[in-house]
Design a protein around this motif. Structure first.
Motif, PDB file in Angstrom:
ATOM      1  N   LEU A 177      13.353 -23.576   5.694  1.00  0.00           N
ATOM      2  CA  LEU A 177      13.111 -25.028   5.698  1.00  0.00           C
ATOM      3  C   LEU A 177      14.175 -25.786   4.931  1.00  0.00           C
ATOM      4  O   LEU A 177      14.439 -26.941   5.205  1.00  0.00           O
TER       5      LEU A 177
ATOM      6  N   LEU B  33       4.379 -25.082   0.356  1.00  0.00           N
ATOM      7  CA  LEU B  33       5.804 -25.378   0.313  1.00  0.00           C
ATOM      8  C   LEU B  33       6.308 -25.834   1.667  1.00  0.00           C
ATOM      9  O   LEU B  33       7.195 -26.675   1.769  1.00  0.00           O
ATOM     10  N   THR B  34       5.706 -25.240   2.707  1.00  0.00           N
ATOM     11  CA  THR B  34       6.108 -25.635   4.056  1.00  0.00           C
ATOM     12  C   THR B  34       5.857 -27.118   4.255  1.00  0.00           C
ATOM     13  O   THR B  34       6.713 -27.850   4.727  1.00  0.00           O
TER      14      THR B  34
ATOM     15  N   ARG C  45       3.781  -5.874  -7.502  1.00  0.00           N
ATOM     16  CA  ARG C  45       3.097  -6.820  -6.625  1.00  0.00           C
ATOM     17  C   ARG C  45       3.797  -8.161  -6.579  1.00  0.00           C
ATOM     18  O   ARG C  45       3.845  -8.800  -5.558  1.00  0.00           O
TER      19      ARG C  45
ATOM     20  N   ALA D 227      -3.267 -11.063  -3.419  1.00  0.00           N
ATOM     21  CA  ALA D 227      -1.900 -11.512  -3.682  1.00  0.00           C
ATOM     22  C   ALA D 227      -1.273 -12.095  -2.420  1.00  0.00           C
ATOM     23  O   ALA D 227      -0.620 -13.142  -2.452  1.00  0.00           O
ATOM     24  N   VAL D 228      -1.520 -11.410  -1.308  1.00  0.00           N
ATOM     25  CA  VAL D 228      -0.968 -11.913  -0.057  1.00  0.00           C
ATOM     26  C   VAL D 228      -1.557 -13.268   0.277  1.00  0.00           C
ATOM     27  O   VAL D 228      -0.868 -14.189   0.715  1.00  0.00           O
TER      28      VAL D 228
ATOM     29  N   ASP E 235       0.810  -1.222   0.000  1.00  0.00           N
ATOM     30  CA  ASP E 235       0.000   0.000   0.000  1.00  0.00           C
ATOM     31  C   ASP E 235       0.839   1.265   0.000  1.00  0.00           C
ATOM     32  O   ASP E 235       0.613   2.167  -0.784  1.00  0.00           O
TER      33      ASP E 235
ATOM     34  N   ARG F 230      -6.704  -6.111  -4.531  1.00  0.00           N
ATOM     35  CA  ARG F 230      -5.923  -7.059  -5.322  1.00  0.00           C
ATOM     36  C   ARG F 230      -4.658  -7.473  -4.581  1.00  0.00           C
ATOM     37  O   ARG F 230      -4.232  -8.602  -4.626  1.00  0.00           O
ATOM     38  N   SER F 231      -4.066  -6.496  -3.902  1.00  0.00           N
ATOM     39  CA  SER F 231      -2.844  -6.845  -3.166  1.00  0.00           C
ATOM     40  C   SER F 231      -3.175  -7.792  -2.016  1.00  0.00           C
ATOM     41  O   SER F 231      -2.393  -8.653  -1.674  1.00  0.00           O
ATOM     42  N   ARG F 232      -4.390  -7.609  -1.467  1.00  0.00           N
ATOM     43  CA  ARG F 232      -4.821  -8.548  -0.429  1.00  0.00           C
ATOM     44  C   ARG F 232      -4.869  -9.969  -0.973  1.00  0.00           C
ATOM     45  O   ARG F 232      -4.401 -10.906  -0.359  1.00  0.00           O
TER      46      ARG F 232
ATOM     47  N   ALA G 187       0.105 -15.771  -1.686  1.00  0.00           N
ATOM     48  CA  ALA G 187       1.460 -15.977  -1.179  1.00  0.00           C
ATOM     49  C   ALA G 187       1.454 -16.907   0.015  1.00  0.00           C
ATOM     50  O   ALA G 187       2.244 -17.841   0.104  1.00  0.00           O
TER      51      ALA G 187
ATOM     52  N   VAL H 113       7.340 -15.549  -0.277  1.00  0.00           N
ATOM     53  CA  VAL H 113       7.399 -16.993  -0.516  1.00  0.00           C
ATOM     54  C   VAL H 113       8.805 -17.499  -0.248  1.00  0.00           C
ATOM     55  O   VAL H 113       9.024 -18.510   0.424  1.00  0.00           O
TER      56      VAL H 113
ATOM     57  N   MET I  69      -6.699  -1.664  -6.251  1.00  0.00           N
ATOM     58  CA  MET I  69      -5.329  -2.082  -6.020  1.00  0.00           C
ATOM     59  C   MET I  69      -5.189  -2.755  -4.655  1.00  0.00           C
ATOM     60  O   MET I  69      -4.566  -3.789  -4.503  1.00  0.00           O
ATOM     61  N   HIS I  70      -5.836  -2.122  -3.676  1.00  0.00           N
ATOM     62  CA  HIS I  70      -5.738  -2.604  -2.316  1.00  0.00           C
ATOM     63  C   HIS I  70      -6.250  -4.034  -2.206  1.00  0.00           C
ATOM     64  O   HIS I  70      -5.575  -4.905  -1.692  1.00  0.00           O
TER      65      HIS I  70
ATOM     66  N   LEU J  45       5.655 -10.445  -3.235  1.00  0.00           N
ATOM     67  CA  LEU J  45       5.064 -11.775  -3.135  1.00  0.00           C
ATOM     68  C   LEU J  45       6.145 -12.847  -3.196  1.00  0.00           C
ATOM     69  O   LEU J  45       6.222 -13.758  -2.373  1.00  0.00           O
TER      70      LEU J  45
ATOM     71  N   THR K 226       0.681 -20.447  -0.968  1.00  0.00           N
ATOM     72  CA  THR K 226       1.857 -21.061  -1.595  1.00  0.00           C
ATOM     73  C   THR K 226       2.887 -21.434  -0.543  1.00  0.00           C
ATOM     74  O   THR K 226       3.447 -22.537  -0.554  1.00  0.00           O
ATOM     75  N   ALA K 227       3.093 -20.488   0.360  1.00  0.00           N
ATOM     76  CA  ALA K 227       4.092 -20.719   1.391  1.00  0.00           C
ATOM     77  C   ALA K 227       3.740 -21.943   2.210  1.00  0.00           C
ATOM     78  O   ALA K 227       4.586 -22.778   2.522  1.00  0.00           O
TER      79      ALA K 227
END
Lengths: 360, 422
Positions: free
Chosen positions: A35, B21-22, A20, B10-11, A6, B6-8, B14, A28, B3-4, A24, B17-18
């Motif tokens: 790990l 992978l974990t 973005r 994206a998080v 933001d 969308r970034s949410r 993320a 990740v 934008m806001h 990201l 995905t994390a």
């Protein structure tokens, strides 16, 4: 993470999808790395995180606000001692964390209320006193500090439920706490306060004429720096799990200043690089010749300053700028206030924040 | 706002995905890096840092900064000892194999944080950590060493914590704890039978308190000893003139001076002479160097300056001793230390080498466990350079490997062992 995306949004920078994707990708990467990395690398990274936060705090007061502080290690030590004491008393860890932050911030505030009245070098002198007073104080208050034998606190074992190794758990905690501190600080120095800090740094008379009280902003910067120092102290205890009066010896305070300058004064990325310098260079020199570490570190320090007077961050910035010049956009590593770090006179011409403020 | 949100999103992606992978990346079980220790290894399998032909030891000690002098010695002595042994083909181990000893020393600048970092760096490569100097620097990674089950053996600190097998199962201090030294002098004084008035000046920390505690425990109940005044100073003080004036006024005939700072020890001796107060004087082993303290301080003016020791001083009466000759030659050839050592830590470190060899000879399996057992079994071992009347005894709980010291008296040039006071 939303905050990171933001905050710089209003400034026109890169194509939205790149902007973005990059954070990201970083998240990740940071989530996965602990790990897959070997234990010793995780431990080194965690230590880098600890000192990056300490250098970041120093950067707020010194790099961004231009007030020489040679006492940052005191706040780290204070945070570490509060953490150690709290853990030994079996207090809740969250409470301990808050106490470490607030205790250091309070100490910083008290010192700053007096010190910020002084100009220029006098502030530096007052801050020198902190570690010099801190060491004997830590030795004398042995009921709380363990005296010269120090305090051990082992509270960083990974909770069973996570299934993580201790080193992974430690690195995650450092990443989360450190990351939050970095993001908050980043928004701070890029926002209204950052612009005020920059003007105070550039010219106090100008700041006063604009209705920005140099005194108040110096106290604010110093307090925030101490608070961040307290956070780094908590992390220090979390990772190293031991503190003693030697932790806050004056020499380490100077090393922190050196790390800040080498990383890049007035730069967020520079704080990270400074932390890395603080941790990695002793390890590197140890590998080269353990009996010549002090000499080799001096050589590295001089070499970096000769080649990159703006610190390692200027290299990152230069590389970034070189790449992005094709797209005719300014570098990402540079916060709006950074150009000030090289020359105060450049304020009006180079610094967009100041300009906006000035015309307001 | 678009934008806001969308970034949410994206998080959110993320994090998902994390997480994925974990879950998939949690595969470090069985990896050598995990856990750091050898705790779950099969019985009898070799610990890290030891093969059939070599064993590797780690040291973290100050090699630069204010304590670099003694710190360098702690590396030089043991390096010289095993350098000479390696040149002869290696050290005979209890499991019948002959191994050469490699030493990896890192500089911690007396910084606990750096010491921990060095330990983290070394722990998977070395069989045992040893010989490092400093209380805070050793304490910094004590807990970690216990958790990782890495021996922290024969380290140079007088902190009793390291000699308590309950609290410190993987640790053992080498040098006498502060109490041992104070006690040795107290016993000598009490045994003299003559009445003595004692003035005490001690450093206000665990160091000073340890000496005083040992001294008091030895003179407790001795009717001929009276402690007339007891003062302290801070380790950061630059002058103790006020304390000395006060102590001189008591007219005490014995001064027990538990002081770890060389400049203050020198100025104390000088100040006492200015006040024309000349008691018998006790100094701890690390501030009693003839060249560094007693000659500049005018120690010869006092009826007797006493200290304690357990190692032969290469410059003293033992100069021609075959032990000393061999030691100095090895120090020059293998220890990278060409000058005659200025600190006793060089000799102590040499003895650490000999004690380690003794433990190696007793360990029947190439494991850290077997090493600690063998080490804790050593008793009555007279390491080279040890003074008659002292020995290595690692079997006593609560005591470091060397707890026996002899009291020595300054003879104008060096020290002689004394059996009785005056």
């Amino acid at each position: 993470m939303a905050r990171a995306v933001d905050v710089p949004a209003p400034s026109l920078r890169q194509r939205p999808w790149v902007r973005r994707a990059a954070p990201l990708l970083l998240v990740v990467l940071l989530a996965v790395l602990p790990l897959v990395l070997p234990e010793s690398t995780n431990e080194t990274l965690a230590r880098i995180g600890v000192f990056a936060v300490a250098v970041l705090g120093l950067n707020v007061v010194m790099g961004y606000t231009g007030q020489v502080s040679l006492g940052q290690i005191f706040f780290l030590g204070l945070g570490a001692y509060i953490t150690g004491y709290g853990v030994q008393q079996d207090w809740n860890v969250v409470l301990v964390f808050l106490l470490a932050c607030l205790g250091a911030a309070l100490a910083g505030l008290v010192v700053a209320l007096a010190a910020a009245r002084l100009g220029g070098l006098a502030i530096a002198m007052v801050t020198i006193a902190l570690p010099i007073v801190g060491v004997p104080l830590a030795k004398r208050l042995s009921d709380y500090t363990g005296g010269s034998q120090g305090l051990s606190a082992r509270f960083a074992d990974a909770p069973e439920a996570t299934g993580l190794y201790d080193d992974q758990w430690q690195l995650y905690v450092v990443l989360v706490i450190g990351g939050i501190v970095f993001l908050l600080t980043r928004s701070l120095v890029r926002g209204k306060f950052g612009r005020a800090f920059a003007i105070v740094k550039g010219n106090e008379a100008v700041a006063a004429s604009m209705g920005i009280s140099p005194y108040r902003y110096k106290v604010l910067a110093f307090t925030i720096a101490s608070l961040i120092g307290g956070v780094s102290g908590f992390l220090y205890m979390f990772v190293i799990q031991y503190t003693s009066p030697e932790t806050m010896s004056f020499g380490h305070s100077i090393e922190l200043v050196a790390a800040m300058v080498i990383g890049g004064a007035g730069s967020i990325v520079g704080s990270l690089l400074g932390g890395a310098y603080y941790v990695l260079v002793p390890e590197l020199t140890n590998q080269v010749d353990s009996s010549l570490t002090a000499l080799l570190q001096g050589v590295v320090l001089l070499a970096v300053l000769f080649v990159l007077p703006g610190g390692l961050a200027s290299l990152v910035r230069r590389l970034g700028r070189g790449r992005r010049r094709l797209r005719a956009e300014p570098g990402p590593g540079a916060s709006p206030t950074t150009p000030l770090s090289t020359a105060g006179s450049a304020t009006a011409t180079e610094e967009p924040g100041t300009e906006r403020r000035g015309h307001a | 706002m678009n934008m806001h949100s969308r970034s949410r999103r994206a998080v959110g992606i993320a994090l998902a995905t994390a997480l994925a992978l974990t879950v998939s990346g949690c595969g470090r079980e069985g990896d050598a890096a995990g856990g750091g220790g050898g705790g779950s290894r099969a019985e009898g399998a070799a610990s890290p840092g030891i093969t059939d032909t070599t064993v590797r030891l780690g040291i973290t000690t100050p090699l630069s900064g204010a304590t670099a002098g003694p710190g360098t010695c702690t590396v030089a002595g043991v390096t010289a000892y095993f350098g000479a042994k390696n040149a002869e083909g290696g050290v005979q181990f209890g499991d019948g194999k002959k191994r050469t000893v490699e030493i990896e020393a890192l500089d911690d600048t007396y910084d606990p944080q750096q010491a921990k970092a060095n330990y983290d760096q070394l722990k998977d490569d070395v069989f045992a950590m040893t010989a490092g100097l400093g209380t805070p620097t050793n304490r910094a990674w004590r807990d970690a060493a216990i958790a990782d089950e890495v021996p922290q053996a024969l380290i140079m600190t007088g902190d009793p914590l390291f000699s308590d097998p309950e609290e410190s199962p993987w640790q053992l201090g080498f040098v006498p704890v502060y109490q041992n030294e104070g006690q040795a002098f107290g016993e000598l004084l009490a045994a003299s039978g003559a009445p003595h008035k004692v003035a005490i000046l001690s450093q206000n920390d665990d160091y000073g308190a340890g000496y005083v505690e040992g001294f008091k425990s030895a003179v407790e109940g001795a009717s001929n000893i009276e402690i007339v005044e007891e003062l302290t100073y801070e380790a950061t003080d630059t002058s103790v003139d006020a304390q000395l004036t006060q102590l001189a006024a008591t007219g005490a005939d014995v001064m027990f001076n538990a002081m770890s700072l060389v400049p203050l020890a020198v100025s104390s001796l000088q100040k006492a002479q200015q006040l024309n107060w000349k008691p018998s004087w006790f100094l701890p082993s690390n501030t009693s160097s003839p060249g560094g303290v007693l000659q500049p301080g005018g120690g010869a003016a006092f009826p007797g300056v006493y200290s304690v020791a357990f190692s032969k001083a290469p410059a003293g009466p033992a100069a021609g001793d075959p032990d000393v000759v061999e030691y100095l030659a090895a120090l020059k050839q293998y220890g990278n230390y060409p000058d005659p050592p200025a600190f006793p830590h060089c000799q102590w470190s040499w003895m650490v080498g000999a004690t380690l060899e003794q433990a190696f000879g007793e360990m029947t399996e190439p494991t850290r466990d077997a090493f600690m057992t063998a080490l804790r079994g050593i008793s009555g071992f007279e390491a080279p350079l040890m003074l008659p009347g002292t020995s290595v005894d690692a079997t006593q709980a609560g005591q470091p490997a060397v707890s026996s010291v002899v009291v020595q008296k300054f003879n104008g040039k060096g020290y002689d062992t004394v059996e009785a006071f005056e």
